[in-house]
Structure formats: structure tokens, C-alpha cells
Design a protein around this motif. Structure first.
Motif, mmCIF file in Angstrom:
data_model
loop_
_atom_site.group_PDB
_atom_site.id
_atom_site.type_symbol
_atom_site.label_atom_id
_atom_site.label_comp_id
_atom_site.label_asym_id
_atom_site.label_seq_id
_atom_site.Cartn_x
_atom_site.Cartn_y
_atom_site.Cartn_z
ATOM 1 N N GLY A 240 0.815 -1.213 0.000
ATOM 2 C CA GLY A 240 0.000 0.000 0.000
ATOM 3 C C GLY A 240 0.844 1.256 0.000
ATOM 4 O O GLY A 240 0.514 2.239 -0.681
ATOM 5 N N ILE A 241 1.952 1.237 0.749
ATOM 6 C CA ILE A 241 2.857 2.390 0.769
ATOM 7 C C ILE A 241 3.491 2.599 -0.605
ATOM 8 O O ILE A 241 3.582 3.725 -1.110
ATOM 9 N N ALA A 242 3.923 1.486 -1.224
ATOM 10 C CA ALA A 242 4.507 1.580 -2.568
ATOM 11 C C ALA A 242 3.496 2.122 -3.573
ATOM 12 O O ALA A 242 3.825 2.952 -4.436
ATOM 13 N N LEU A 243 2.250 1.651 -3.440
ATOM 14 C CA LEU A 243 1.199 2.145 -4.338
ATOM 15 C C LEU A 243 0.920 3.619 -4.080
ATOM 16 O O LEU A 243 0.703 4.391 -5.021
ATOM 17 N N GLY A 244 0.956 4.020 -2.791
ATOM 18 C CA GLY A 244 0.750 5.425 -2.457
ATOM 19 C C GLY A 244 1.831 6.321 -3.020
ATOM 20 O O GLY A 244 1.575 7.478 -3.374
ATOM 21 N N LEU A 245 3.064 5.812 -3.118
ATOM 22 C CA LEU A 245 4.150 6.584 -3.723
ATOM 23 C C LEU A 245 4.039 6.613 -5.242
ATOM 24 O O LEU A 245 4.433 7.589 -5.885
ATOM 25 N N ALA A 246 3.491 5.538 -5.812
ATOM 26 C CA ALA A 246 3.407 5.446 -7.274
ATOM 27 C C ALA A 246 2.259 6.272 -7.840
ATOM 28 O O ALA A 246 2.379 6.839 -8.939
ATOM 29 N N ILE A 247 1.145 6.359 -7.101
ATOM 30 C CA ILE A 247 -0.038 7.051 -7.619
ATOM 31 C C ILE A 247 0.230 8.516 -7.953
ATOM 32 O O ILE A 247 -0.147 8.980 -9.043
ATOM 33 N N PRO A 248 0.886 9.315 -7.066
ATOM 34 C CA PRO A 248 1.162 10.706 -7.445
ATOM 35 C C PRO A 248 2.034 10.827 -8.691
ATOM 36 O O PRO A 248 1.824 11.729 -9.517
ATOM 37 N N GLN A 249 3.014 9.918 -8.835
ATOM 38 C CA GLN A 249 3.867 9.964 -10.021
ATOM 39 C C GLN A 249 3.066 9.645 -11.283
ATOM 40 O O GLN A 249 3.204 10.319 -12.308
ATOM 41 N N LEU A 250 2.238 8.612 -11.208
ATOM 42 C CA LEU A 250 1.406 8.242 -12.359
ATOM 43 C C LEU A 250 0.408 9.350 -12.685
ATOM 44 O O LEU A 250 0.160 9.645 -13.867
ATOM 45 N N ALA A 251 -0.155 9.977 -11.636
ATOM 46 C CA ALA A 251 -1.096 11.080 -11.853
ATOM 47 C C ALA A 251 -0.399 12.256 -12.521
ATOM 48 O O ALA A 251 -0.957 12.887 -13.439
ATOM 49 N N GLY A 252 0.825 12.554 -12.073
ATOM 50 C CA GLY A 252 1.586 13.649 -12.683
ATOM 51 C C GLY A 252 1.903 13.372 -14.140
ATOM 52 O O GLY A 252 1.792 14.261 -14.998
ATOM 53 N N MET A 253 2.286 12.124 -14.444
ATOM 54 C CA MET A 253 2.575 11.753 -15.834
ATOM 55 C C MET A 253 1.327 11.857 -16.703
ATOM 56 O O MET A 253 1.373 12.369 -17.835
ATOM 57 N N LEU A 254 0.189 11.379 -16.170
ATOM 58 C CA LEU A 254 -1.057 11.397 -16.932
ATOM 59 C C LEU A 254 -1.525 12.824 -17.202
ATOM 60 O O LEU A 254 -1.859 13.176 -18.348
ATOM 61 N N LEU A 255 -1.539 13.671 -16.159
ATOM 62 C CA LEU A 255 -1.989 15.050 -16.316
ATOM 63 C C LEU A 255 -1.094 15.836 -17.264
ATOM 64 O O LEU A 255 -1.578 16.599 -18.113
ATOM 65 N N SER A 256 0.215 15.648 -17.131
ATOM 66 C CA SER A 256 1.142 16.373 -18.008
ATOM 67 C C SER A 256 0.995 15.918 -19.456
ATOM 68 O O SER A 256 1.068 16.733 -20.384
ATOM 69 N N GLN A 257 0.764 14.617 -19.669
ATOM 70 C CA GLN A 257 0.589 14.116 -21.027
ATOM 71 C C GLN A 257 -0.699 14.645 -21.648
ATOM 72 O O GLN A 257 -0.726 15.033 -22.824
ATOM 73 N N ILE A 258 -1.787 14.698 -20.857
ATOM 74 C CA ILE A 258 -3.055 15.244 -21.351
ATOM 75 C C ILE A 258 -2.892 16.715 -21.717
ATOM 76 O O ILE A 258 -3.344 17.162 -22.784
ATOM 77 N N LEU A 259 -2.232 17.470 -20.825
ATOM 78 C CA LEU A 259 -2.043 18.902 -21.076
ATOM 79 C C LEU A 259 -1.156 19.137 -22.293
ATOM 80 O O LEU A 259 -1.432 20.052 -23.102
ATOM 81 N N MET A 260 -0.123 18.337 -22.464
ATOM 82 C CA MET A 260 0.749 18.497 -23.641
ATOM 83 C C MET A 260 -0.013 18.228 -24.936
ATOM 84 O O MET A 260 0.154 18.949 -25.921
#
Length: 282
Positions: A240-260
Motif C-alpha cells: 500500500g505504501i509503494a502504491l501510495g508513492l506510485a499514484i502521485p507519479q502516475l497522476a503527474g505523468m497522466l496530467l502532463s501528457q493530457i495537457l501536452m
């Protein structure tokens, strides 16, 4: 010409593919982690400059202060690119931000896989670090508190066994050791009972006793085995901790890709409008 919901004409130049929700959500996301990076840098600077504990902390594989500074500076640069890139709709900064997140995510995933594959080597390295920390136990109060907390939390003593404390110059059990703590172990190794008066000397001369006698007064098992057992018992929590660390990174990648993608579409629209602005039939 496009028309609004009320039928009024609307110029194509007023239309934008860039979603304000995505844009400002990515900005707020990066701004929060930008503040966190500043806090990490300040803590790292304080620990490095004010404390002057290089000798004691040299026993650790990596100086925590230096690690905080490195992580803080990297976070500051990456989140700065994300903040400015999203606010100014700058493709170059957004691409830098997205690539950095992808690289960090891959490195974390690789480190996790390698740690699992080479678990024996990782165990040996952790044992070495704990033994070095034992040697410098009295050199720094924060290091001492950290070791005491670990031994009390996991009900353990030493790295592999309680006799590991003989590596420390104060607890060393050699006959020529003049220390009052000779052949002893720290109080954090003691088994706490529901006594009215706590015996703070329960670890005194404990290394001179055999394993069974010592086990009546202190925790004789090493911390390495206890930590391994704790990891096996808390795999879901660690996942769960690993997933909690991964989710913000994945969210940042997704949002930045959508915006680009939205910015690229907007640029194409602007180029199209400029190309056909002089054409009355466009």
C-alpha cells in the motif's frame, strides 16, 4: 465562425483545446510537492550544517542529510518545471517534467525488483550498516535514539544477536576495557515488565551470561531477523505504501501528457487560423 449556446457567433480564436481544470490541477499538484521539496532542503541543510554529526553518521550507507538535500533539490527542480510549464503552457518544461517522472518511476521499480532478487546481499548490507551504527552508538544522540527506538520497537538487540554490542568500545567485553558499561547492552534491549520500579541496569554485564540466562532479562534475538519477520507480516502494508508513492507519479505523468496533447492541438489550431486568416472562404 462557431456559435455559442445562445446562438451568438463566436470566433475560432476564442476557442481553446486547453482545459483549465487540467492546467490548474497539474499546477496545484506540483505546487504542493514544490513546498514539500523546500521543507526537505531546509531539514537537510539544518542536519548538515548545524548538527556537525559527520563522524557518527558516517556509519550509515548514505548520510541522511545529504540524501534529504539531493531528494529535495531534485524535487524542487522537477516540480518547478511542472508548475511553470503548466501555468505558461510551455511544452519544453512539461516534457522535461514528464520524462523525469518516468525515469524516476522506472528507477524505483528497478530498485524494488533488484532488492527482491538480491535479497541476501541486501540483508548483508543492512547488517553491515547496523553493526557500524552500533560502533558509533555513543557518538551522536540522534543516532543513539534511532537505535534505541528500533530495538524497542522490534524487541531485539544488536544486528544478529545481543553479543554484537561488544563491537562498541563502551560495551566491549574485553578484560582491559575500563568502561563501567563493560559487557553490558543498552537499556533498549531489556525486557520491560509491569514492575513499579523500572530496572535501568537490567543490561549490566549481560554479555557474560549464557544465552538462556540472558534471555530472562533482555531480548537476545538480533534486529535483522525481527525486521525480516515484520516485512513478511506486513507485505500488504508495504504494498500500500509503494502504491501510495506510485499514484502521485502516475497522476503527474497522466496530467502532463493530457495537457501536452491539448497544447499541441491548440498550436495546430492557431497555425491553421493564421494560415487561413486572409482567405475569406475559410
Amino acid at each position: 465562425m462557431a456559435r455559442t449556446s445562445r446562438g451568438a457567433p463566436r470566433s475560432d480564436e476564442e476557442f481553446t483545446f486547453v482545459s483549465p481544470a487540467v492546467k490548474y490541477l497539474l499546477f496545484i499538484f506540483n505546487f504542493i510537492f514544490w513546498i514539500i521539496s523546500l521543507v526537505l532542503v531546509l531539514i537537510g541543510v539544518y542536519a548538515r550544517i548545524v548538527k556537525h554529526a559527520e563522524t557518527a553518521l558516517a556509519c550509515l550507507a548514505v548520510d541522511p542529510a545529504v540524501m534529504l538535500l539531493i531528494v529535495g533539490v531534485l524535487m524542487f527542480i522537477i516540480t518547478f518545471c511542472g508548475c511553470v510549464g503548466s501555468l505558461r503552457e510551455n511544452l519544453c518544461l512539461l516534457q522535461t517534467f514528464c520524462i523525469c517522472l518516468i525515469v524516476i518511476f522506472i528507477l524505483q521499480l528497478t530498485a524494488g525488483v533488484l532488492g527482491f532478487i538480491f535479497s541476501d546481499k541486501a540483508r548483508g548490507k543492512v547488517t553491515e550498516v547496523i553493526n557500524n551504527a552500533i560502533v558509533h552508538y555513543r557518538d551522536d544522540i540522534d543516532l543513539q535514539n534511532l537505535i534505541d527506538f528500533g530495538q524497542e520497537e522490534f524487541d531485539c538487540c544488536g544486528a544478529l544477536r545481543y553479543l554484537d554490542w561488544s563491537q562498541n568500545m563502551y560495551f566491549n567485553c574485553s578484560k582491559d576495557n575500563p568502561s563501567r558499561e563493560r559487557c553490558s547492552v543498552p537499556f533498549s534491549c531489556c525486557i520491560l515488565r509491569n514492575d513499579t520500579v523500572i530496572n535501568t541496569m537490567c543490561g549490566h554485564n549481560i554479555q557474560e551470561l549464557d544465552y538462556i540466562e540472558a534471555g530472562n532479562r533482555i531480548h537476545t534475538n538480533g534486529c535483522i531477523d525481527k525486521i525480516v519477520d515484520w516485512i513478511h507480516s506486513n507485505l500488504f502494508l508495504l504494498g500500500g505504501i509503494a502504491l501510495g508513492l506510485a499514484i502521485p507519479q502516475l497522476a503527474g505523468m497522466l496530467l502532463s501528457q493530457i495537457l501536452m496533447n491539448q497544447i499541441k492541438d491548440q498550436i495546430e489550431l492557431q497555425n491553421y487560423n493564421q494560415k487561413h486568416s486572409s482567405d475569406p472562404w475559410s
